[in-house]
Each structure stands twice: as C-alpha cells, then as structure tokens.
Design a protein around this motif. Structure first.
Motif, PDB file in Angstrom:
ATOM      1  N   PHE A  53     -12.047 187.984 -44.368  1.00 47.86           N
ATOM      2  CA  PHE A  53     -12.918 188.576 -43.359  1.00 47.86           C
ATOM      3  C   PHE A  53     -12.866 187.782 -42.056  1.00 47.86           C
ATOM      4  N   VAL A  54     -12.914 186.472 -42.160  1.00 47.48           N
ATOM      5  CA  VAL A  54     -12.901 185.640 -40.952  1.00 47.48           C
ATOM      6  C   VAL A  54     -11.554 185.766 -40.231  1.00 47.48           C
ATOM      7  N   ARG A  55     -10.471 185.694 -40.974  1.00 49.17           N
ATOM      8  CA  ARG A  55      -9.160 185.699 -40.326  1.00 49.17           C
ATOM      9  C   ARG A  55      -8.756 187.088 -39.840  1.00 49.17           C
ATOM     10  N   ASN A  56      -9.142 188.135 -40.558  1.00 49.91           N
ATOM     11  CA  ASN A  56      -8.600 189.466 -40.260  1.00 49.91           C
ATOM     12  C   ASN A  56      -9.638 190.509 -39.871  1.00 49.91           C
ATOM     13  N   GLY A  57     -10.941 190.160 -39.928  1.00 52.33           N
ATOM     14  CA  GLY A  57     -11.975 191.137 -39.611  1.00 52.33           C
ATOM     15  C   GLY A  57     -11.967 191.537 -38.152  1.00 52.33           C
ATOM     16  N   THR A  58     -12.478 192.739 -37.869  1.00 52.67           N
ATOM     17  CA  THR A  58     -12.521 193.242 -36.486  1.00 52.67           C
ATOM     18  C   THR A  58     -13.855 192.886 -35.843  1.00 52.67           C
ATOM     19  N   TRP A  59     -14.096 191.603 -35.705  1.00 52.40           N
ATOM     20  CA  TRP A  59     -15.321 191.127 -35.071  1.00 52.40           C
ATOM     21  C   TRP A  59     -14.960 190.348 -33.809  1.00 52.40           C
ATOM     22  N   SER A  60     -15.913 190.248 -32.907  1.00 47.99           N
ATOM     23  CA  SER A  60     -15.712 189.476 -31.679  1.00 47.99           C
ATOM     24  C   SER A  60     -16.380 188.112 -31.770  1.00 47.99           C
ATOM     25  N   GLY A  61     -17.553 188.074 -32.387  1.00 52.10           N
ATOM     26  CA  GLY A  61     -18.269 186.821 -32.544  1.00 52.10           C
ATOM     27  C   GLY A  61     -19.126 186.854 -33.787  1.00 52.10           C
ATOM     28  N   LEU A  62     -19.202 185.745 -34.485  1.00 48.40           N
ATOM     29  CA  LEU A  62     -19.967 185.666 -35.720  1.00 48.40           C
ATOM     30  C   LEU A  62     -20.925 184.488 -35.701  1.00 48.40           C
ATOM     31  N   ASN A  63     -22.137 184.730 -36.178  1.00 51.74           N
ATOM     32  CA  ASN A  63     -22.972 183.637 -36.653  1.00 51.74           C
ATOM     33  C   ASN A  63     -22.695 183.494 -38.139  1.00 51.74           C
ATOM     34  N   VAL A  64     -22.768 182.274 -38.628  1.00 50.38           N
ATOM     35  CA  VAL A  64     -22.455 182.006 -40.035  1.00 50.38           C
ATOM     36  C   VAL A  64     -23.600 181.214 -40.640  1.00 50.38           C
ATOM     37  N   THR A  65     -24.072 181.668 -41.795  1.00 52.03           N
ATOM     38  CA  THR A  65     -25.149 180.965 -42.474  1.00 52.03           C
ATOM     39  C   THR A  65     -24.685 180.516 -43.852  1.00 52.03           C
ATOM     40  N   MET A 242     -36.149 177.125 -32.866  1.00 51.02           N
ATOM     41  CA  MET A 242     -34.781 176.685 -33.162  1.00 51.02           C
ATOM     42  C   MET A 242     -33.893 177.890 -33.464  1.00 51.02           C
ATOM     43  N   LEU A 243     -34.410 178.828 -34.259  1.00 49.11           N
ATOM     44  CA  LEU A 243     -33.640 180.030 -34.592  1.00 49.11           C
ATOM     45  C   LEU A 243     -33.248 180.784 -33.331  1.00 49.11           C
ATOM     46  N   VAL A 244     -34.211 180.997 -32.440  1.00 48.76           N
ATOM     47  CA  VAL A 244     -33.932 181.763 -31.221  1.00 48.76           C
ATOM     48  C   VAL A 244     -33.020 180.972 -30.293  1.00 48.76           C
ATOM     49  N   ALA A 245     -33.243 179.664 -30.188  1.00 51.78           N
ATOM     50  CA  ALA A 245     -32.424 178.854 -29.286  1.00 51.78           C
ATOM     51  C   ALA A 245     -30.973 178.785 -29.735  1.00 51.78           C
ATOM     52  N   GLN A 246     -30.735 178.619 -31.047  1.00 54.28           N
ATOM     53  CA  GLN A 246     -29.341 178.578 -31.490  1.00 54.28           C
ATOM     54  C   GLN A 246     -28.686 179.942 -31.286  1.00 54.28           C
ATOM     55  N   ALA A 247     -29.481 181.023 -31.444  1.00 60.17           N
ATOM     56  CA  ALA A 247     -28.938 182.361 -31.191  1.00 60.17           C
ATOM     57  C   ALA A 247     -28.589 182.534 -29.722  1.00 60.17           C
ATOM     58  N   LEU A 248     -29.425 182.009 -28.836  1.00 59.15           N
ATOM     59  CA  LEU A 248     -29.138 182.110 -27.407  1.00 59.15           C
ATOM     60  C   LEU A 248     -27.832 181.396 -27.071  1.00 59.15           C
ATOM     61  N   ARG A 249     -27.638 180.200 -27.623  1.00 58.87           N
ATOM     62  CA  ARG A 249     -26.392 179.471 -27.359  1.00 58.87           C
ATOM     63  C   ARG A 249     -25.193 180.215 -27.941  1.00 58.87           C
ATOM     64  N   SER A 250     -25.358 180.800 -29.121  1.00 59.59           N
ATOM     65  CA  SER A 250     -24.274 181.612 -29.696  1.00 59.59           C
ATOM     66  C   SER A 250     -23.976 182.812 -28.815  1.00 59.59           C
ATOM     67  N   SER A 251     -25.038 183.478 -28.352  1.00 61.16           N
ATOM     68  CA  SER A 251     -24.861 184.680 -27.541  1.00 61.16           C
ATOM     69  C   SER A 251     -24.153 184.369 -26.229  1.00 61.16           C
ATOM     70  N   GLU A 252     -24.417 183.190 -25.673  1.00 61.05           N
ATOM     71  CA  GLU A 252     -23.687 182.789 -24.467  1.00 61.05           C
ATOM     72  C   GLU A 252     -22.190 182.707 -24.745  1.00 61.05           C
ATOM     73  N   LEU A 253     -21.823 182.168 -25.895  1.00 61.22           N
ATOM     74  CA  LEU A 253     -20.414 182.101 -26.277  1.00 61.22           C
ATOM     75  C   LEU A 253     -19.853 183.502 -26.506  1.00 61.22           C
ATOM     76  N   PHE A 254     -20.627 184.352 -27.181  1.00 57.57           N
ATOM     77  CA  PHE A 254     -20.173 185.712 -27.459  1.00 57.57           C
ATOM     78  C   PHE A 254     -19.903 186.483 -26.165  1.00 57.57           C
ATOM     79  N   GLN A 255     -20.830 186.351 -25.206  1.00 56.46           N
ATOM     80  CA  GLN A 255     -20.775 187.182 -24.008  1.00 56.46           C
ATOM     81  C   GLN A 255     -20.032 186.532 -22.841  1.00 56.46           C
ATOM     82  N   GLY A 256     -19.786 185.223 -22.937  1.00 56.69           N
ATOM     83  CA  GLY A 256     -19.090 184.547 -21.857  1.00 56.69           C
ATOM     84  C   GLY A 256     -19.899 184.413 -20.600  1.00 56.69           C
TER      85      GLY A 256
END
Length: 432
Positions: A53-65, A242-256
């Motif tokens: 899934f990680v190597r071949n999935g059609t995703w643009s950005g992932l959070n991983v838990t 913390m949950l929202v802040a880490q999501a915000l930092r992830s979203s910045e990476l996702f959206q550029g």
C-alpha cells in the motif's frame, strides 16, 4: 512552504488519509477537512498489506499511526532528521517523481502542546520551565520517543518510566521526587477504558516539585491522571492540541503551503464544542429529563436518561431495583451505566438525582462532560414515582445533596420553569 519536500499535487488527484490497523473512530478526517487536506480517508491495512500500500497506493499524503510508524520510516526513500533520530514516521508525502518522504510531526505537535501549556498555564516558556530540570515520561513506546525528543529539545533531563527495567512505577516516587513535569505517553486511560491512570493519585501527590502533568491521550478530554492532577491543584492538560498541531504540520507538507498556527486553537475549540457531553444534574423532579430532551433536539444530539439506560441494561426500572434489592445495589448499577455513557462523546445526559451521592461518579461525568446543575425550588419538585424522595422527603435529600450539586457543576441554572426555557438558557450558557 519554503524548504518543504512537498509533492505539490492537486489534493483531488489522490486521497490523503490515515494508515493504521484498527482505526475505529478517528477525528483525523474532521481535522484535515478543516485544514484543507482533502479528500481524506481512513486506510485500515493488515501488516502484510502495508508495504504494498505504501509503495504502490494511489495516495498523495499519509498520516501513519500504530503499529506502522516504524514501517513508514523504513519504507520511505528519504527521511527527515527527526525520523532518523526516532526511527519512526507518522507522515509520508509522495513527491512528483514518485519517491516518498517521511517526517515525524508528533515531535512538532508535542512541542507546540508543551510550549502552549507552559506559556498559558505557567506564564513562562517551556525552556524556562525545563532547562536543566528533571522530567519523567511514562511509557517507552513510539509516542514516548516523540515526547522525549521534544523535552530534550527544551533542555529537560528526561527519565523514562516503564513496567520493567531499573526505572519502574514502583520506584517513581522515590527516585523522581524532584521531577517538575510528568508526561503520560502510555495508552492507560484511553477510551473506552477510562478514567484510568498509570500512576495512583497518592503517588502523584508525593512528587512535590511537579508544576505540570501532560497526557498525550485526547479521548477522553480529561484522563484519569489529569483528573488526579486537577484534584491535587497541579496544572494539567490532555493531548487534543498535540493531535491538531501534528495534523497541521502534516497538512502543510501535504499541501505545500504554510498554515496559520492559530488554526490549532480554532479546530480544538470546535471539536470540544461538538464532542463534550452536556450533563444535567439536580434534585429528583427538577426537570432534567424534559429539559434534556428539548436541548438534545435543539442541538441535534443523542439524549440519554440514565434511569432509562439502567432499565434498558438490566430489564428493571430504577424503582424496582431500589424496592427489591436496595439503594446500595441501585447505586452500583447506576455507577456502571453512568461510566458507560460518560465515556462517550456528543451526548446530552440526564442523571438521576442521587448520582452525586457516589463521589467517583464525578470523574465518570466530568471526563468528557460539562456539568449543569438545574436548581429548582423544592416546593415545585414532583415526588410521585420517586421512592427515595418519597421515603426521605425532598428537604432531607436537599440537605444531603445540594452541596455536591453546586460543587460538581460547571454551570448552575435557576430553573426558568419550562423545559424549552431551560434548554435555551443552557444553550446560551454553554455557547452551543
């Protein structure tokens, strides 16, 4: 965002999402929708399916838990210094050339939580609180590693407490009496096993130098260790920021692009407003049920009457249990059912009049709820069909309970005299 190895893809060209094994209910789609990283989906995968899934999935950005954060680091083509430092990643970005970049925004999220807590609750920066001073982290898993990194960056002298080894919970009070901060990075106290605490309140009380207690758990809103700290007068907070802040930092990476950090406060307030239970307490016959039903309709929330829930759970009414097995047995059943619904979110809950006679019920209701006391004149209370009111009399009950109603309540409302009026007043008090 300058310096970000972002894919720069159109958010609609492939989904963003959260990768894990058993995701259940997650607030991540709600948070990322507010941040603009959409579409956002939940991807539950078994261990054998993760690499494909990680190597071949059609995703643009992932959070991983959990349990795939180490897999995420291993499978990335390039890792940030934080990921190399911890050996775990919670954010993956697929770049235009197809390569995968890994980041750990848990460290960034906890750093924001820590700094916000210190400045708002203690009046100084995290470095001023922690530089050269001891802090203890409960647990040694992936969340603990991120917390340790952030504390180390703030200059703290970090000790890790685990169930085995030389630094255990049994030696906590003896060896770490000088700790200024405690952070729970274990799953103890997480919904649905709440409120529970990895550290007994009496042990927490022995750590006289503590100026703060933090818990990375965000559901329930107030965990067992935070409730204990609250009783001891120690500033404390749980991990929604913390949950929202880490999501915000992830979203910045996702959206550029950069996102305003004030969104953390905005989204946190929105989530708390939507998920906090409204808990109604007061004398029998004060109008908790009729007011609660009206309020639930106004807010579009499920309504729970604890007496009705007891009937549904046991097949017996409250009056039947009291009359056949006694008040003590009824209180035991009431506490069990109160705990079940108090651990949930987004409800309007009407409690029995005697819920305050069992002190431990407070934590069950307070952990996820805003408690409202409906104060109605004793002369207006209905006693018909209420065995305890009929046997003791409302005046005697009021003398026993009124202090607890007032001390438990976040808000008190003098009854307006109608369910609709009470409901509107509560909605205004709570800003819902």
């Amino acid at each position: 965002m300058a310096g970000t190895p972002n894919a720069g893809v159109d958010a609609g060209s492939a989904p963003f999402g959260l990768l894990g094994r058993n995701l259940g209910h997650s607030w991540s789609p709600r948070i990322h929708t507010s941040l603009g990283s959409v579409p956002y989906e939940l991807f539950e995968r078994e261990p054998d399916d993760v690499e494909g899934f990680v190597r071949n999935g059609t995703w643009s950005g992932l959070n991983v838990t959990i349990p795939y954060k180490r897999d995420a680091a291993r499978l990335a083509d390039e890792r940030s210094p934080r990921v190399d430092r911890l050996g775990a990643a919670n954010t993956l970005v697929r770049r235009p050339d197809g390569t995968i970049y890994a980041e750990n925004t848990d460290v960034l999220g906890f750093s924001l939580m820590l700094n916000r807590f210190c400045t708002r609750r203690l009046g100084v920066s995290a470095r001023e609180v922690l530089a050269g001073k001891p802090a203890v982290v409960l647990g040694s898993g992936g969340a603990s590693a991120a917390v340790q990194a952030a504390l180390d960056d703030a200059g703290a002298l970090v000790s890790v407490i685990s169930r085995s080894g030389s630094d255990t919970y049994e030696t906590l009070a003896e060896r770490h009496a000088d700790a200024v901060l405690m952070v729970n990075a274990t799953p103890v106290g997480m919904y649905p096993n709440c409120p529970a605490s990895p550290v007994p309140e009496e042990v927490l009380a022995q750590l006289k130098n503590l100026v703060g207690v933090l818990d990375v758990i965000y559901n329930p809103t107030l965990t067992g260790i935070v409730l204990a700290a609250e009783r001891l007068g120690i500033p404390a907070d749980t991990g929604l920021s913390m949950l929202v802040a880490q999501a915000l930092r992830s979203s910045e990476l996702f959206q550029g692009r950069s996102l305003d950090v004030s969104l953390v406060d905005v989204i946190e307030r929105q989530i708390l407003s939507e998920t906090s239970n409204v808990v109604l307490i007061g004398m029998p016959g004060c109008g908790k049920t009729t007011t609660g039903k009206r309020l639930a309709r106004m807010l579009g929330r499920p309504f729970v009457d604890i007496d009705d829930a007891i009937d549904a759970s046991t097949g017996e009414s409250a009056a039947t249990i009291i009359n056949t097995r006694g008040v003590q047995e009824f209180r035991r059943v009431e506490s069990r059912v109160t705990g079940e619904y108090g651990a949930r979110s987004g409800l309007v809950i009407a409690c029995g009049g005697g819920v305050v006679t069992v002190p431990s019920n407070y934590d069950l209701l307070h952990q996820n709820g805003t408690i409202v006391f409906i104060d109605r004149s004793l002369s207006e209370l209905e006693t018909s069909g209420r065995p305890v009111s009929a046997s003791k009399g409302v005046e005697a009950l009021a003398r026993e309970r009124m202090g607890s109603y007032r001390s438990w309540a976040d808000y008190s409302l003098v009854s307006i005299g109608s369910p609709a009026g009470n409901a509107r007043a509560i909605q205004g008090l709570l800003g819902l």
